[in-house]
Design an enzyme around this catalytic site. Sequence first.
Site, PDB file in Angstrom:
ATOM      1  CG  MET A  30      14.714   2.675 -15.797  1.00 56.44           C
ATOM      2  SD  MET A  30      14.487   1.424 -17.037  1.00 56.44           S
ATOM      3  CE  MET A  30      16.031   0.545 -16.887  1.00 56.44           C
ATOM      4  N   GLY A  31      14.878   3.400 -10.951  1.00 52.87           N
ATOM      5  CA  GLY A  31      14.866   2.951  -9.564  1.00 52.87           C
ATOM      6  C   GLY A  31      16.022   2.040  -9.230  1.00 52.87           C
ATOM      7  CG  HIS A  34      23.424   2.807  -8.088  1.00 51.55           C
ATOM      8  ND1 HIS A  34      24.052   3.843  -8.742  1.00 51.55           N
ATOM      9  CD2 HIS A  34      22.828   2.065  -9.067  1.00 51.55           C
ATOM     10  CE1 HIS A  34      23.879   3.725 -10.040  1.00 51.55           C
ATOM     11  NE2 HIS A  34      23.109   2.658 -10.277  1.00 51.55           N
ATOM     12  CG  HIS A  37      20.360   6.091  -9.771  1.00 54.03           C
ATOM     13  ND1 HIS A  37      20.486   4.804  -9.302  1.00 54.03           N
ATOM     14  CD2 HIS A  37      19.975   5.963 -11.067  1.00 54.03           C
ATOM     15  CE1 HIS A  37      20.182   3.949 -10.261  1.00 54.03           C
ATOM     16  NE2 HIS A  37      19.878   4.617 -11.342  1.00 54.03           N
ATOM     17  CD  GLN A 149      31.937   9.442 -19.290  1.00 59.05           C
ATOM     18  OE1 GLN A 149      32.405  10.331 -18.581  1.00 59.05           O
ATOM     19  NE2 GLN A 149      32.662   8.437 -19.758  1.00 59.05           N
ATOM     20  CD  GLN A 154      19.882   5.914 -21.238  1.00 59.61           C
ATOM     21  OE1 GLN A 154      19.254   4.893 -21.429  1.00 59.61           O
ATOM     22  NE2 GLN A 154      20.134   6.364 -20.020  1.00 59.61           N
TER      23      GLN A 154
HETATM   24  P1  AMP Z   1      18.900   3.931 -14.795  1.00 55.80           P
HETATM   25  O1  AMP Z   1      18.120   3.909 -13.522  1.00 55.80           O
HETATM   26  O2  AMP Z   1      19.870   2.809 -14.917  1.00 55.80           O
HETATM   27  O3  AMP Z   1      18.016   4.106 -15.997  1.00 55.80           O
HETATM   28  O4  AMP Z   1      19.811   5.234 -14.724  1.00 55.80           O
HETATM   29  C1  AMP Z   1      19.254   6.519 -14.516  1.00 55.80           C
HETATM   30  C2  AMP Z   1      20.336   7.554 -14.752  1.00 55.80           C
HETATM   31  O5  AMP Z   1      21.416   7.330 -13.848  1.00 55.80           O
HETATM   32  C3  AMP Z   1      20.918   7.463 -16.173  1.00 55.80           C
HETATM   33  O6  AMP Z   1      21.165   8.778 -16.655  1.00 55.80           O
HETATM   34  C4  AMP Z   1      22.217   6.718 -15.936  1.00 55.80           C
HETATM   35  O7  AMP Z   1      23.210   6.991 -16.897  1.00 55.80           O
HETATM   36  C5  AMP Z   1      22.617   7.251 -14.569  1.00 55.80           C
HETATM   37  N1  AMP Z   1      23.578   6.331 -13.941  1.00 55.80           N
HETATM   38  C6  AMP Z   1      23.443   4.986 -13.786  1.00 55.80           C
HETATM   39  N2  AMP Z   1      24.558   4.457 -13.209  1.00 55.80           N
HETATM   40  C7  AMP Z   1      25.409   5.496 -13.020  1.00 55.80           C
HETATM   41  C8  AMP Z   1      26.726   5.608 -12.490  1.00 55.80           C
HETATM   42  N3  AMP Z   1      27.391   4.551 -12.039  1.00 55.80           N
HETATM   43  N4  AMP Z   1      27.293   6.838 -12.438  1.00 55.80           N
HETATM   44  C9  AMP Z   1      26.628   7.933 -12.895  1.00 55.80           C
HETATM   45  N5  AMP Z   1      25.385   7.897 -13.408  1.00 55.80           N
HETATM   46  C10 AMP Z   1      24.773   6.702 -13.471  1.00 55.80           C
END
Ligand code: AMP
Length: 279
Positions: A30-31, A34, A37, A149, A154
């Site tokens: 979702m952008g 960091h 990602h 993880q 999710q």
């Molecule tokens: P999001 O943008 O929050 O929807 O996350 C996109 C993907 O990045 C999802 O699979 C999250 O689980 C993963 N993600 C988000 N934060 C972390 C993190 N700190 N470490 C590893 N993967 C992450």
Amino acid sequence: MILFKKTAELIEYLTIQRKKGLKTGFVPTMGALHNGHISLIDDSKKQNDLTICSIFVNPTQFNDPADFKKYPKTIENDVYLLEKEGCDIIFLPPVEEIYPPGTSTIHYELGVLETVLEGKFRPGHFQGVCQVVHRLLDIVKPDKLYLGQKDYQQCMVIRKLIALTNTPTQPIICATQREASGLAMSSRNMRLSDNERKTATAIYETLQAIQKDIQPGNLQKLKEKAALTLTAKGFTVDYVEIADATTLELIDNWNGSTPLVTLAAAFLNNVRLIDNIIL
Ligand code: AMP
């Protein structure tokens, strides 16, 4: 790096690449990117010929419209980071490319995953997650799908979605990336002040305390103590729980052998943070 906004153009491009025999890895996000990602992008790059990253803030997975509105957007920096990391394709669809007029919704049978933990506190959230991931997998058709993880439940939901829909994609779960302080990296951390960021480390510390203190038998006191610790530090706690790591059924009495995961969700000044540790 090639940027696509139109679904049909991405599908056409990927069909040609697949015919050449290239293996694809997909990182949906979702952008507000960091290093969490970026670690998924790196893993995908190591294991595939082409890495595709999507950035789409999916309206249907936000049970709270205010949270959707406040979701951080840093698109220029995101594109810069992905280019720097050597991501091959970025997919930036507007809403109507993901949900064209007339899109129908189906109900995904998620069982207990939908009623516990995040499912309980964010009604409808996982149906929205399934809807968008189902659609994205249909468009991208990746060989491998990279998930963090950090969003433990999710990951389980998406595994179930892949099974329910007979999708020939292999989900790969990647370790949670943390700040030096232990705080799990999250796009939502951008909304915390410096002081709140320091306080926020208490979530991981509390989960680590559970990991250290857990014994077979009744777990109620351990969970209550953890929630009280967070409340005392100014959090509004949704849950601190211990669950079966393979089914996510909550465990109150541990037999000493069931594999466990401990998970927490709590608000710090309106910012909702989640974390977990496999015990
Ligand atoms: P999001 O943008 O929050 O929807 O996350 C996109 C993907 O990045 C999802 O699979 C999250 O689980 C993963 N993600 C988000 N934060 C972390 C993190 N700190 N470490 C590893 N993967 C992450």
